[in-house]
Write an enzyme that holds these catalytic residues in place. Structure first.
Site, mmCIF file in Angstrom:
data_model
loop_
_atom_site.group_PDB
_atom_site.id
_atom_site.type_symbol
_atom_site.label_atom_id
_atom_site.label_comp_id
_atom_site.label_asym_id
_atom_site.label_seq_id
_atom_site.Cartn_x
_atom_site.Cartn_y
_atom_site.Cartn_z
ATOM 1 N N TRP A 22 18.052 1.312 10.757
ATOM 2 C CA TRP A 22 17.540 0.948 12.256
ATOM 3 C C TRP A 22 16.347 1.337 12.472
ATOM 4 O O TRP A 22 15.634 1.162 13.786
ATOM 5 C CB TRP A 22 18.374 1.099 13.352
ATOM 6 C CG TRP A 22 19.011 2.667 13.162
ATOM 7 C CD1 TRP A 22 18.382 3.757 13.828
ATOM 8 C CD2 TRP A 22 20.312 3.163 12.587
ATOM 9 N NE1 TRP A 22 19.074 4.787 13.550
ATOM 10 C CE2 TRP A 22 20.143 4.532 12.834
ATOM 11 C CE3 TRP A 22 21.284 2.474 12.082
ATOM 12 C CZ2 TRP A 22 21.034 5.385 12.434
ATOM 13 C CZ3 TRP A 22 22.223 3.481 11.527
ATOM 14 C CH2 TRP A 22 22.116 4.854 11.645
ATOM 15 N N GLU A 41 21.693 3.332 19.051
ATOM 16 C CA GLU A 41 21.715 4.620 19.919
ATOM 17 C C GLU A 41 23.046 4.410 20.527
ATOM 18 O O GLU A 41 23.821 5.631 20.641
ATOM 19 C CB GLU A 41 20.658 4.601 21.132
ATOM 20 C CG GLU A 41 19.189 4.774 20.571
ATOM 21 C CD GLU A 41 18.976 5.922 19.891
ATOM 22 O OE1 GLU A 41 19.945 6.872 19.944
ATOM 23 O OE2 GLU A 41 18.051 6.155 19.075
ATOM 24 N N GLN A 46 27.688 10.677 20.020
ATOM 25 C CA GLN A 46 28.759 11.424 19.583
ATOM 26 C C GLN A 46 29.593 10.891 18.422
ATOM 27 O O GLN A 46 30.402 11.443 17.863
ATOM 28 C CB GLN A 46 29.869 11.562 20.744
ATOM 29 C CG GLN A 46 29.636 12.235 22.158
ATOM 30 C CD GLN A 46 29.589 13.655 21.684
ATOM 31 O OE1 GLN A 46 30.315 14.457 21.750
ATOM 32 N NE2 GLN A 46 28.182 14.015 21.849
ATOM 33 N N GLY A 85 35.754 4.799 17.540
ATOM 34 C CA GLY A 85 36.099 5.558 18.254
ATOM 35 C C GLY A 85 35.168 5.309 19.754
ATOM 36 O O GLY A 85 34.403 4.489 19.806
ATOM 37 N N TYR A 122 20.292 9.839 27.912
ATOM 38 C CA TYR A 122 19.913 10.019 26.679
ATOM 39 C C TYR A 122 19.348 8.741 26.179
ATOM 40 O O TYR A 122 18.175 8.403 25.589
ATOM 41 C CB TYR A 122 20.928 10.676 25.558
ATOM 42 C CG TYR A 122 20.505 10.436 24.365
ATOM 43 C CD1 TYR A 122 19.525 11.011 23.699
ATOM 44 C CD2 TYR A 122 21.181 9.111 23.537
ATOM 45 C CE1 TYR A 122 19.324 10.696 22.295
ATOM 46 C CE2 TYR A 122 20.840 8.983 22.360
ATOM 47 C CZ TYR A 122 19.790 9.719 21.793
ATOM 48 O OH TYR A 122 19.351 9.354 20.623
ATOM 49 N N ASP A 140 19.424 15.262 23.419
ATOM 50 C CA ASP A 140 20.757 14.822 22.778
ATOM 51 C C ASP A 140 21.195 16.447 22.513
ATOM 52 O O ASP A 140 20.501 17.489 22.724
ATOM 53 C CB ASP A 140 20.781 14.118 21.859
ATOM 54 C CG ASP A 140 19.972 14.589 20.662
ATOM 55 O OD1 ASP A 140 19.051 15.545 20.744
ATOM 56 O OD2 ASP A 140 20.199 14.037 19.497
ATOM 57 N N CYS A 202 11.489 25.289 8.202
ATOM 58 C CA CYS A 202 11.257 24.640 9.373
ATOM 59 C C CYS A 202 9.912 24.608 9.806
ATOM 60 O O CYS A 202 9.203 25.691 9.882
ATOM 61 C CB CYS A 202 12.108 25.481 10.461
ATOM 62 S SG CYS A 202 11.998 24.558 12.244
#
Length: 356
Positions: A22, A41, A46, A85, A122, A140, A202
């Site tokens: 996407w 999104e 979750q 879910g 969000y 998020d 990082c």
DNA sequence: TATACGTGGGG
DNA sequence: TCCCCAAGTAT
């Protein structure tokens, strides 16, 4: 001086962005389709990227536009969502698609998006930033973790949310807000992971306060989790002589609302029993079906019956054998089916003739 | 602010 | 097996 710079993160993103179905890769000067962004999104709420990919592709293929989705039957959308879910998302997805189609397209600002069903803080920020290039601060779980570490926020969640939001907003750049949003989330998903973060590679290792203090593994501070209660109930798996299965569409207020399921008891305390959905010789099986939900564990007694042709169900309706697909059931109901299948009473074929 | 709301994968 | 967790939203 050691302040984390969005440019450092964007440079990292230009080199390490995950390729997702996407997503428009960084550097491509084209905007992603708002419908595809919104769909991803909502599915990602979750839910892991790995779990979402297949569902996103199937939805995009079957309903290529928000108008096509808006015109879909409720039952078809719920069935396509089965297994992912949080089924309120699917109900809201459809409501949102219809609202968007009715107004002639997606609104392009965070505030207007926020007013749509199933779109919270969000998702509104994510769609505004990614699809419409608005400077919206996306917060998020990834962002919470990254901000908690970079600024070494010791306040436990959820009390830390206001500070996290303020920090995230300050860091969000005016240009490339969509890439920035996806960059922080990629960082959280691949480098700044919940356990054993890869600080060495990082892009924000220099300004990161938690790393400097060696407490990165202890951020964010989360509240203690509570014990999940156990509940019990019963489920009836009935099969007619012609192979049709007795199923019902669950009320939208209930758990698994809008989904297909086996008739049975409610699962609340004191509601572990329910009368059969149709007259017949119901047999309780020895095995029980177990399923873990997010906030309780469920054990279901399974009863099966071979029902005569012409049976009039008091609950639910018969689904012809050719229209029955376990894939269209929520996982808890698939578990019940697996247990029920151990009984010859509901086997596909006629009773086996024993050889001697 | 707290709770309801799913599921599958990883350690 | 168990525990943790993943791009949250609605109430």
């Amino acid at each position: 001086m050691n302040r984390p710079l969005s440019d450092d993160l964007l440079d990292w993103y230009d080199r390490h962005a995950r390729a997702l179905p996407w997503r428009v890769p960084p550097g491509w000067d084209i905007r992603p389709d708002p419908y595809g962004v919104w769909l991803s999104e909502v599915m990602l709420q979750q839910t892991t990227v790995a779990a979402v990919k297949g569902y996103w592709e199937r939805f995009r293929t079957r309903w290529p536009t928000v108008e096509a989705l808006a015109a879909a039957e409720d039952a078809e959308v719920m069935a396509e969502w089965a297994g992912l879910g949080y089924y309120a998302r699917a109900r809201n997805l459809l409501a949102c698609a219809r609202a968007v189609a009715a107004r002639g397209g997606f609104p392009q600002t965070e505030a207007e998006l926020r007013a749509l069903p199933g779109i919270g803080p969000y998702t509104a920020a994510a769609v505004a930033a990614i699809a419409f290039r608005e400077r919206a601060a996306v917060v998020d779980g990834n962002v919470e973790r990254v901000m908690s570490r970079v600024f070494d926020i010791a306040t436990p969640l959820p009390a830390a949310r206001s500070e996290i939001r303020a920090r995230a907003d300050l860091l969000t750049p005016t240009e490339r807000a969509g890439d920035y949003a996806q960059a922080v989330m990629d960082l959280g998903a691949t480098i700044c992971t919940p356990r054993s973060p890869a600080c060495v590679v990082c892009p924000w290792r220099e300004p990161c306060l938690a790393r400097a203090r060696g407490v990165q593994a202890e951020r964010p501070v989360k509240p203690a989790k509570k014990v999940v209660p156990q509940r019990r109930g019963m489920a009836y798996v009935g099969r007619r002589e012609d192979g049709a299965w007795l199923l019902e569409t669950r009320k939208s207020e209930r758990m698994l609302g809008g989904m297909l399921g086996w008739p049975g008891s409610a699962w609340d305390r004191g509601e572990e029993e329910a009368p059969p959905p149709a007259p017949g010789d119901w047999v309780a099986l020895n095995a029980e079906a177990r399923h873990g939900f997010s906030h309780f564990g469920l054990t279901l007694r399974v009863l099966v019956a071979r029902l005569p042709q012409g049976t009039e169900p008091q609950r639910g309706q018969f689904v012809p054998v050719e229209a029955f697909h376990p894939d269209r059931l929520p996982t808890a109901m698939r578990r019940v089916l697996e247990v029920a299948r151990t009984s010859p009473l509901i086997a596909d074929s006629e009773p086996i003739v024993h050889e001697t």
